[in-house]
Structure formats: C-alpha cells, structure tokens
Design an enzyme around this catalytic site. Structure first.
Site, PDB file in Angstrom:
ATOM      1  CG  ASN A  61     -58.655   9.171 -34.858  1.00 23.12           C
ATOM      2  OD1 ASN A  61     -57.512   8.963 -34.446  1.00 23.12           O
ATOM      3  ND2 ASN A  61     -59.664   8.388 -34.521  1.00 23.12           N
ATOM      4  CB  VAL A  62     -52.947  11.106 -35.734  1.00 20.37           C
ATOM      5  CG1 VAL A  62     -52.997  12.620 -35.849  1.00 20.37           C
ATOM      6  CG2 VAL A  62     -52.848  10.662 -34.285  1.00 20.37           C
ATOM      7  CG  ASN A  88     -48.964  17.404 -28.522  1.00 17.48           C
ATOM      8  OD1 ASN A  88     -48.288  17.218 -27.518  1.00 17.48           O
ATOM      9  ND2 ASN A  88     -50.233  17.805 -28.462  1.00 17.48           N
ATOM     10  CB  SER A 141     -44.253   9.642 -22.416  1.00 19.13           C
ATOM     11  OG  SER A 141     -44.493   9.324 -21.055  1.00 19.13           O
ATOM     12  CE1 TYR A 154     -48.877   8.156 -24.027  1.00 17.37           C
ATOM     13  CE2 TYR A 154     -47.524   7.862 -22.059  1.00 17.37           C
ATOM     14  CZ  TYR A 154     -48.016   8.670 -23.057  1.00 17.37           C
ATOM     15  OH  TYR A 154     -47.661  10.007 -23.101  1.00 17.37           O
ATOM     16  CB  ALA A 156     -45.116  -0.702 -25.792  1.00 17.52           C
ATOM     17  CE  LYS A 158     -46.471   9.338 -26.270  1.00 16.37           C
ATOM     18  NZ  LYS A 158     -46.677  10.364 -27.324  1.00 16.37           N
TER      19      LYS A 158
END
Length: 244
Positions: A61-62, A88, A141, A154, A156, A158
């Site tokens: 779990n990164v 990824n 993204s 999300y 923010a 990316k």
C-alpha cells in the site's frame, strides 16, 4: 529492455498490468506491486509462462511509508537494481460534495497519489543516481489541470505529482530521467463506476472520439522507459485523446 528491471505500482490491473506485460515482452524482469498480492501473483505467473521473464509479486500500500521502504528493499534484494520505476497506483473515491470529504478520504487520496510516489522516487532515484541511472515514470491525470468537481482532492494530488516530476528530474539528473504521463479518461476497472452513457459522453469531448483502452498507454510508457527518450526529462506528456 533486455536485462532491465522495472517496478510498477498498481501493477496487477488496468494501466499497470498493460505496462507490466509490455515491459516483460520487451525483455525486462518486473516487480508487480499492489495492495492485493493475490492479483500480483496471478499476473506474475502469466509473465513467467508467456515471456519467460522473472516476475516478483509484492503486496504494498504505497500510502504507507514503511511499506514503500519494504518494497524498495525487496526489489533490490531480489534483483540488485531497478532501472525503471512506474508510480502508477492511484485512486479517487467518490464523495457527495466537497464539504463532505472526510479527513480520512483526503489523506488517503494524497497518500496513494502523491506521498507514495514521493517516497519511492526518493529512495529508488537516489540509488539510480548513485549507480547506472534509470527512468522514473509518474502516471498523472488530466484532473491535475482540469479537475472535475467529483475529483478535487485527486486533481490536487496529481498536480502535486506533476510538480514532483520536475523536481525529481532536477534532483537526480543527469543519470536519472523523470517524466509523467498525464492521462485522460481510460476504460479500465474504474470505468465500472462511471454513470450510464459516460463513455459516449466523454468520447464526444475528445478529438479522437473515444476514451482510452489500457493498451493505449504502452507506447508512451515504452518511450519513457527506454533510451528512445534519452534527452527527455521533467516532461508532462498529455495522453488524453485530445481533451477539449
């Protein structure tokens, strides 16, 4: 990619799986990292049988700093090096409205999409720079520059990943190259949560008239993973079908 070693997070499905298969087909050994190790093991067995390459499944779990550290140690213990890192793994949970985004949800989104790539890039990038170099590929993204109201945290995260890309390129250059692939809508597992007719709606927003399929990322990933992009670093490549 003969003799190369590639680490791919979120590697057991979707875009990650497509990249893992492409790297192995091109001659690389692969480390397949994901939260669900069973899926990693299944893909690893396919890689061994189809391409005859070494494939190491690792549960990770990164968003967890210590698990990122363990992934790096495991990869280097098994292969002695990493030539390509693909950050990824990503997620964007749905929420009813911005004021109902919980702290836990916000932290989870930042953790997976930004914190993990930072830690893995820092650890692996430093080893690459001290050795024979390598390539780091961040999967970003379109939300980084045009965030939908349903994916503000999300977007923010990316956007932060885009900034991280250029910072890492300068921190570990000239031996290490770091680039990002800024993806538009792709019909991977996440598409199961799309509203009805979303694919058709999104297709109308794109110059190419369709959303991406997982295999559409392979060309860009291979470019950044190999010497084809030897003079390219700190770059954000839009791979979005021509988003309006």
């Amino acid at each position: 990619m003969n003799g190369k070693v590639a680490v791919v997070t979120g590697g057991s499905r979707g875009l990650g799986k497509a990249m893992v298969r492409a790297f192995a087909q091109a001659g690389a050994d692969v480390v397949i990292a994901s939260r669900k190790v069973e899926a990693c093991e299944e893909l690893a067995e396919e890689i061994r049988e189809e391409y005859g390459r070494r494939a190491l499944p690792v549960a990770c779990n990164v968003s967890d700093w210590s698990q990122c550290d363990a992934l790096v140690e495991t990869a280097y213990a098994e292969f002695g090096k990493v030539d390509v890192l693909v950050n990824n793994a990503g997620l964007s949970p749905l929420y009813p409205s911005l004021d109902q985004v919980s702290e836990a949800l916000f932290d989870k989104v930042i953790g997976v999409n930004l914190k993990g790539p930072f830690r893995l890039s820092s650890l692996i990038g430093s080893r690459m720079a001290a050795g024979d170099g390598g390539s780091i590929i961040n999967i970003s993204s379109i939300a980084a520059i045009r965030p939908d109201t349903n994916a503000v945290p999300y977007g923010a995260a990316k956007a932060g990943l885009n900034a991280l890309t250029e910072g890492v390129a300068h921190a570990f250059g000239p031996k290490v190259r770091c680039n990002a692939i800024q993806c538009g809508p792709f019909a991977t597992d996440i598409a199961a949560a799309w509203p009805e007719n979303a694919r058709e709606f999104l297709g109308r927003q794109l110059a190419l008239g369709r959303v991406g399929e997982a295999e559409d990322i392979v060309g860009a990933a291979m470019y950044f993973a190999t010497d084809a992009s030897a003079y390219c670093t700190g770059t954000i490549l839009r791979l979005d079908g021509g988003w309006r």
